[in-house]
Motif scaffolding. Structure first.
Motif, mmCIF file in Angstrom:
data_model
loop_
_atom_site.group_PDB
_atom_site.id
_atom_site.type_symbol
_atom_site.label_atom_id
_atom_site.label_comp_id
_atom_site.label_asym_id
_atom_site.label_seq_id
_atom_site.Cartn_x
_atom_site.Cartn_y
_atom_site.Cartn_z
ATOM 1 N N ASP A 183 -58.658 35.264 33.241
ATOM 2 C CA ASP A 183 -57.395 34.465 33.248
ATOM 3 C C ASP A 183 -56.397 34.697 32.060
ATOM 4 O O ASP A 183 -56.828 35.448 30.815
ATOM 5 N N ARG A 184 -55.025 34.503 32.549
ATOM 6 C CA ARG A 184 -54.219 35.117 31.456
ATOM 7 C C ARG A 184 -54.478 34.104 30.168
ATOM 8 O O ARG A 184 -53.734 34.594 29.027
ATOM 9 N N HIS A 185 -54.930 33.141 30.257
ATOM 10 C CA HIS A 185 -55.090 32.282 29.394
ATOM 11 C C HIS A 185 -56.424 32.730 28.374
ATOM 12 O O HIS A 185 -56.100 32.688 27.110
ATOM 13 N N THR A 186 -57.435 33.393 28.835
ATOM 14 C CA THR A 186 -58.180 34.304 28.157
ATOM 15 C C THR A 186 -57.646 35.259 27.351
ATOM 16 O O THR A 186 -57.867 35.407 25.961
ATOM 17 N N VAL A 187 -56.477 35.842 27.881
ATOM 18 C CA VAL A 187 -55.952 37.145 26.959
ATOM 19 C C VAL A 187 -55.028 36.524 26.049
ATOM 20 O O VAL A 187 -55.162 37.270 24.889
ATOM 21 N N ALA A 188 -54.421 35.418 26.332
ATOM 22 C CA ALA A 188 -53.785 34.682 25.030
ATOM 23 C C ALA A 188 -54.812 34.333 23.928
ATOM 24 O O ALA A 188 -54.270 34.652 22.839
ATOM 25 N N ARG A 189 -55.700 33.793 24.178
ATOM 26 C CA ARG A 189 -56.784 33.489 23.336
ATOM 27 C C ARG A 189 -57.168 34.718 22.618
ATOM 28 O O ARG A 189 -57.333 34.622 21.412
ATOM 29 N N TYR A 190 -57.332 35.777 23.282
ATOM 30 C CA TYR A 190 -57.943 37.171 22.733
ATOM 31 C C TYR A 190 -56.636 37.736 21.561
ATOM 32 O O TYR A 190 -57.081 37.993 20.380
ATOM 33 N N VAL A 191 -55.236 37.447 22.143
ATOM 34 C CA VAL A 191 -54.392 37.987 21.005
ATOM 35 C C VAL A 191 -54.341 36.832 19.984
ATOM 36 O O VAL A 191 -54.325 37.324 18.607
ATOM 37 N N LYS A 192 -54.536 35.620 20.279
ATOM 38 C CA LYS A 192 -54.464 34.520 19.072
ATOM 39 C C LYS A 192 -55.783 34.773 18.023
ATOM 40 O O LYS A 192 -55.588 34.824 16.687
ATOM 41 N N LYS A 193 -56.799 35.060 18.680
ATOM 42 C CA LYS A 193 -58.267 35.529 17.636
ATOM 43 C C LYS A 193 -57.924 36.914 17.015
ATOM 44 O O LYS A 193 -58.761 37.380 16.224
ATOM 45 N N GLY A 194 -56.994 37.706 17.418
ATOM 46 C CA GLY A 194 -56.849 39.292 17.044
ATOM 47 C C GLY A 194 -57.776 40.250 17.768
ATOM 48 O O GLY A 194 -57.918 41.196 17.175
ATOM 49 N N PHE A 195 -58.340 39.728 19.057
ATOM 50 C CA PHE A 195 -59.028 40.784 19.666
ATOM 51 C C PHE A 195 -58.382 41.733 20.275
ATOM 52 O O PHE A 195 -58.572 43.043 20.556
ATOM 53 N N LEU A 196 -57.090 41.415 20.581
ATOM 54 C CA LEU A 196 -55.911 42.283 21.215
ATOM 55 C C LEU A 196 -54.570 42.214 20.280
ATOM 56 O O LEU A 196 -54.267 41.143 20.104
ATOM 57 N N GLY B 34 -49.130 52.776 28.245
ATOM 58 C CA GLY B 34 -48.210 51.892 28.946
ATOM 59 C C GLY B 34 -48.249 50.520 28.250
ATOM 60 O O GLY B 34 -49.097 50.229 27.301
ATOM 61 N N ASN B 35 -47.426 49.677 28.487
ATOM 62 C CA ASN B 35 -47.493 48.391 28.128
ATOM 63 C C ASN B 35 -47.532 47.231 29.030
ATOM 64 O O ASN B 35 -46.824 47.542 30.325
ATOM 65 N N TYR B 36 -48.078 46.323 29.011
ATOM 66 C CA TYR B 36 -48.464 45.354 29.964
ATOM 67 C C TYR B 36 -48.225 43.970 29.505
ATOM 68 O O TYR B 36 -48.489 43.616 28.130
ATOM 69 N N THR B 37 -47.750 42.995 30.362
ATOM 70 C CA THR B 37 -47.553 41.576 30.196
ATOM 71 C C THR B 37 -49.044 40.903 29.932
ATOM 72 O O THR B 37 -50.004 41.511 30.478
ATOM 73 N N GLN B 38 -49.125 39.767 29.602
ATOM 74 C CA GLN B 38 -50.332 38.953 29.481
ATOM 75 C C GLN B 38 -51.166 38.957 31.111
ATOM 76 O O GLN B 38 -52.203 39.154 31.117
#
Length: 67
Positions: A27-40, A13-17
């Motif tokens: 928090d969704r901001h934590t997910v955004a940070r994970y994306v920015k840092k390349g963890f996700l 599946g695909n999921y929004t932040q």
């Protein structure tokens, strides 16, 4: 802190932040940070240009953080 129980997401599946954040218990901001840092890794849906996170990436992050 990421949840210790396996997130209830479909591997294909695909999921929004926001959805990914709820599944991981952060928090969704934590997910955004994970994306920015390349963890996700994320991708952009063609039909509406929204950024989505594959369920496989959510489970991979959860497995790496909890194991």
């Amino acid at each position: 802190m990421i949840t210790t129980t396996r997130p209830d997401v479909d591997y294909k599946g695909n999921y929004t932040q926001t959805q990914a954040a709820k599944a991981l218990g952060v928090d969704r901001h934590t997910v955004a940070r994970y994306v920015k840092k390349g963890f996700l890794k994320c991708k952009v849906r063609r039909f509406d240009q929204k950024t989505v996170i594959p369920g496989s990436e959510i489970l991979k992050l959860w497995g790496g953080m909890c194991i």
